[in-house]
Design a protein around this motif. Structure first.
Motif, PDB file in Angstrom:
ATOM      1  N   ALA A 189      -4.390   0.681  -9.116  1.00 23.51           N
ATOM      2  CA  ALA A 189      -4.078   1.078  -7.742  1.00 23.51           C
ATOM      3  C   ALA A 189      -5.357   1.398  -6.973  1.00 23.51           C
ATOM      4  O   ALA A 189      -5.529   0.964  -5.818  1.00 23.51           O
ATOM      5  CB  ALA A 189      -3.136   2.288  -7.738  1.00 23.51           C
ATOM      6  N   ALA A 190      -6.267   2.126  -7.598  1.00 25.05           N
ATOM      7  CA  ALA A 190      -7.537   2.454  -6.949  1.00 25.05           C
ATOM      8  C   ALA A 190      -8.372   1.198  -6.736  1.00 25.05           C
ATOM      9  O   ALA A 190      -8.979   1.012  -5.675  1.00 25.05           O
ATOM     10  CB  ALA A 190      -8.306   3.470  -7.783  1.00 25.05           C
ATOM     11  N   ARG A 192      -7.327  -1.907  -6.429  1.00 24.96           N
ATOM     12  CA  ARG A 192      -6.749  -2.736  -5.368  1.00 24.96           C
ATOM     13  C   ARG A 192      -7.076  -2.181  -3.984  1.00 24.96           C
ATOM     14  O   ARG A 192      -7.345  -2.938  -3.045  1.00 24.96           O
ATOM     15  CB  ARG A 192      -5.223  -2.836  -5.556  1.00 24.96           C
ATOM     16  CG  ARG A 192      -4.793  -3.809  -6.637  1.00 24.96           C
ATOM     17  CD  ARG A 192      -3.308  -4.108  -6.551  1.00 24.96           C
ATOM     18  NE  ARG A 192      -2.511  -2.939  -6.884  1.00 24.96           N
ATOM     19  CZ  ARG A 192      -2.022  -2.673  -8.097  1.00 24.96           C
ATOM     20  NH1 ARG A 192      -2.268  -3.503  -9.103  1.00 24.96           N
ATOM     21  NH2 ARG A 192      -1.294  -1.594  -8.305  1.00 24.96           N
ATOM     22  N   SER A 193      -7.068  -0.867  -3.852  1.00 23.71           N
ATOM     23  CA  SER A 193      -7.345  -0.259  -2.552  1.00 23.71           C
ATOM     24  C   SER A 193      -8.805  -0.433  -2.131  1.00 23.71           C
ATOM     25  O   SER A 193      -9.135  -0.379  -0.951  1.00 23.71           O
ATOM     26  CB  SER A 193      -6.993   1.227  -2.581  1.00 23.71           C
ATOM     27  OG  SER A 193      -7.895   1.963  -3.392  1.00 23.71           O
ATOM     28  N   GLN A 194      -9.700  -0.650  -3.109  1.00 18.94           N
ATOM     29  CA  GLN A 194     -11.133  -0.777  -2.827  1.00 18.94           C
ATOM     30  C   GLN A 194     -11.597  -2.220  -2.724  1.00 18.94           C
ATOM     31  O   GLN A 194     -12.689  -2.491  -2.204  1.00 18.94           O
ATOM     32  CB  GLN A 194     -11.940  -0.090  -3.939  1.00 18.94           C
ATOM     33  CG  GLN A 194     -11.717   1.395  -4.063  1.00 18.94           C
ATOM     34  CD  GLN A 194     -12.282   1.953  -5.353  1.00 18.94           C
ATOM     35  OE1 GLN A 194     -13.219   1.388  -5.939  1.00 18.94           O
ATOM     36  NE2 GLN A 194     -11.717   3.057  -5.839  1.00 18.94           N
ATOM     37  N   SER A 197     -12.504  -3.814   0.942  1.00 11.83           N
ATOM     38  CA  SER A 197     -13.584  -3.089   1.628  1.00 11.83           C
ATOM     39  C   SER A 197     -14.909  -3.248   0.907  1.00 11.83           C
ATOM     40  O   SER A 197     -15.963  -3.376   1.547  1.00 11.83           O
ATOM     41  CB  SER A 197     -13.218  -1.609   1.770  1.00 11.83           C
ATOM     42  OG  SER A 197     -13.014  -1.008   0.503  1.00 11.83           O
ATOM     43  N   SER A 310      -4.711 -11.772  -3.757  1.00  9.79           N
ATOM     44  CA  SER A 310      -4.579 -10.539  -2.971  1.00  9.79           C
ATOM     45  C   SER A 310      -4.154 -10.801  -1.533  1.00  9.79           C
ATOM     46  O   SER A 310      -3.624  -9.919  -0.863  1.00  9.79           O
ATOM     47  CB  SER A 310      -5.907  -9.784  -2.952  1.00  9.79           C
ATOM     48  OG  SER A 310      -6.907 -10.539  -2.262  1.00  9.79           O
ATOM     49  N   THR A 312      -6.034 -11.062   1.004  1.00 12.70           N
ATOM     50  CA  THR A 312      -6.831 -10.232   1.917  1.00 12.70           C
ATOM     51  C   THR A 312      -7.808 -11.083   2.722  1.00 12.70           C
ATOM     52  O   THR A 312      -8.900 -10.632   3.071  1.00 12.70           O
ATOM     53  CB  THR A 312      -7.602  -9.156   1.123  1.00 12.70           C
ATOM     54  OG1 THR A 312      -8.391  -9.789   0.100  1.00 12.70           O
ATOM     55  CG2 THR A 312      -6.646  -8.157   0.483  1.00 12.70           C
ATOM     56  N   THR A 367      -6.753   0.758   7.207  1.00  4.47           N
ATOM     57  CA  THR A 367      -8.198   0.497   7.182  1.00  4.47           C
ATOM     58  C   THR A 367      -8.515  -0.979   6.982  1.00  4.47           C
ATOM     59  O   THR A 367      -9.683  -1.361   6.966  1.00  4.47           O
ATOM     60  CB  THR A 367      -8.863   1.312   6.054  1.00  4.47           C
ATOM     61  OG1 THR A 367      -8.263   0.952   4.798  1.00  4.47           O
ATOM     62  CG2 THR A 367      -8.694   2.800   6.295  1.00  4.47           C
TER      63      THR A 367
END
Length: 403
Positions: A189-190, A192-194, A197, A310, A312, A367
């Motif tokens: 989870a961490a 994927r969130s990073q 960015s 992803s 993204t 974000t």
């Protein structure tokens, strides 16, 4: 002279593989949406050196040119994507290249070369050994009196952009270490969130990273570009573990350490190279970098193929756009001072950068951005049209800056 970098063996090609998902109805619909998303056709010029590529050979209309800015007008008459290169005397180091020249495309490539011996070559499919390697000699150029004010302006632009590249590489290294630690510990989870960015720092300076041999494929190779037997490393290798597709078993935590360590080690190499005392950039590399970043957008981000798991891609799009804006920004005043042609191009670029940034901002979410798969066919078409509108004046930037 552009900074030389080693020729890669079996360097991967960033092919435009159409990815269709989510609300996009199918390949035909996306193809229609992107029908205008191709490199701009170059206008003819008497000063350009004609280069013709096909699937078997490449030929250059002359084997000599005078030192200074040199324009090559490259036409690909083959059926495959191709690349035009200028090699140093050892026939290994690349001192200039124009990648992703699609079939039926004509592009102008401007490079500033010092007096000396070089070799021209092409690389069908952008993989394997260069072919049709031929001697190309740069003779002394006409003496040109450059105003002291312009020399200082160029020096300041190079210094500013060099500082920017180093800052981005430093931020990339820090973010990559944090991301790699989350991935290797199994905190998906961490990680994927990073992911998006952290990658943004790389995407902003990718043309510079590509100067350093095999670092770009080590860091940024997509699964679709893997050669037979080639090891897959880097961001997209980890991306697949974090967003595993159906039928794929993600790498277990116990086996993730070497994958994460390799990503950090390669990022450290990039950081060390741009921080080295002998690292240097030229003004044409900066302006060509802006062009290259938007070609990245047209070639993979706008099609949704870059972030296959992803989705993204819009985060990458934004980072490429930001990097192009910075590169353009440091040469903008130089271009504007180059007479009416420079003023005209600057006016167009100012407007087109503003337009595409405003459209992309519509898709902000928290974000980051919404997944690429949530875009409709019409939304993709609008973005691709704006990329094309920006690419036309951007393609003229280097020739104006170095003239």
């Amino acid at each position: 002279m552009p900074r030389a970098r080693p020729v890669l063996q079996n360097r991967p090609v960033r092919r435009r593989l159409v990815a269709v998902a989510g609300s996009i109805a199918g390949t035909a619909a996306l193809a229609a949406a992107l029908s205008g998303c191709v490199p701009n056709q170059a206008s003819a010029t008497d000063e350009a050196i004609a280069v013709t590529l096909d699937d078997a050979k490449c030929s250059v209309s002359t084997d000599t040119a005078k030192a200074g800015p040199i324009t090559f007008q490259v036409t690909n008459k083959g059926q495959d994507v191709n690349e035009f290169e200028l090699l140093a005397t050892d026939k290994l180091r690349i001192v200039g290249e124009k990648e992703n020249i699609g079939p039926g495309t004509t592009v102008n490539y401007v490079v500033q070369l010092a007096e000396g011996d070089y070799f021209s070559a092409c690389r069908k499919g952008m993989v394997g050994q260069p072919t049709n390697v031929a001697k190309f000699t740069v003779t002394p150029g006409d003496t040109k009196e450059v105003p002291e004010s312009e020399s200082k302006q160029v020096a300041q632009a190079v210094a500013n952009y060099t500082g920017y590249v180093r800052d981005q590489a430093g931020a990339l290294l820090t973010a990559t270490k944090t991301f790699a630690a989350a991935y290797s510990s199994g905190d998906d989870a961490a990680a994927r969130s990073q992911y998006a960015s952290a990658r943004s720092f790389y995407e902003r300076i990718e043309p510079t990273a590509e100067q350093f041999g095999d670092l770009d494929p080590a860091l940024d190779l997509r699964e679709a570009d893997l050669e037979q037997g080639q090891e897959w490393t880097g961001w997209h290798r980890i991306e697949k573990d974090l967003w595993p597709p159906a039928g794929y078993t993600a790498t277990g935590v116990a086996a993730r350490g070497p994958i994460a360590d390799k990503l950090v080690a390669d990022t450290q190499k990039l950081y060390d190279l741009v921080r080295a005392k002998d690292f240097s950039l030229t003004i044409d590399q900066i302006s060509n970098g802006a062009i290259g970043l938007m070609e990245e957008v047209a070639g993979s981000k706008i099609t949704g193929e870059e972030e296959a798991f992803s989705h993204t891609d819009l985060d990458d799009f934004q980072a490429n756009l930001e990097g192009a804006q910075v590169a353009y920004g440091v040469v903008r005043d130089i271009a504007e001072n180059k007479g009416s042609a420079g003023k005209s191009v600057v006016t167009k670029l100012d407007s087109e950068f503003k337009t595409i940034a405003a459209t992309l901002a519509i898709y902000k979410s928290g974000t980051g951005f919404v997944p690429y798969t949530e875009l409709t066919t019409e939304q993709v078409k609008e973005l691709s049209d704006q990329v094309n509108a920006l690419s036309e004046p951007l393609s003229q930037l280097t020739s104006i800056v170095v003239k």
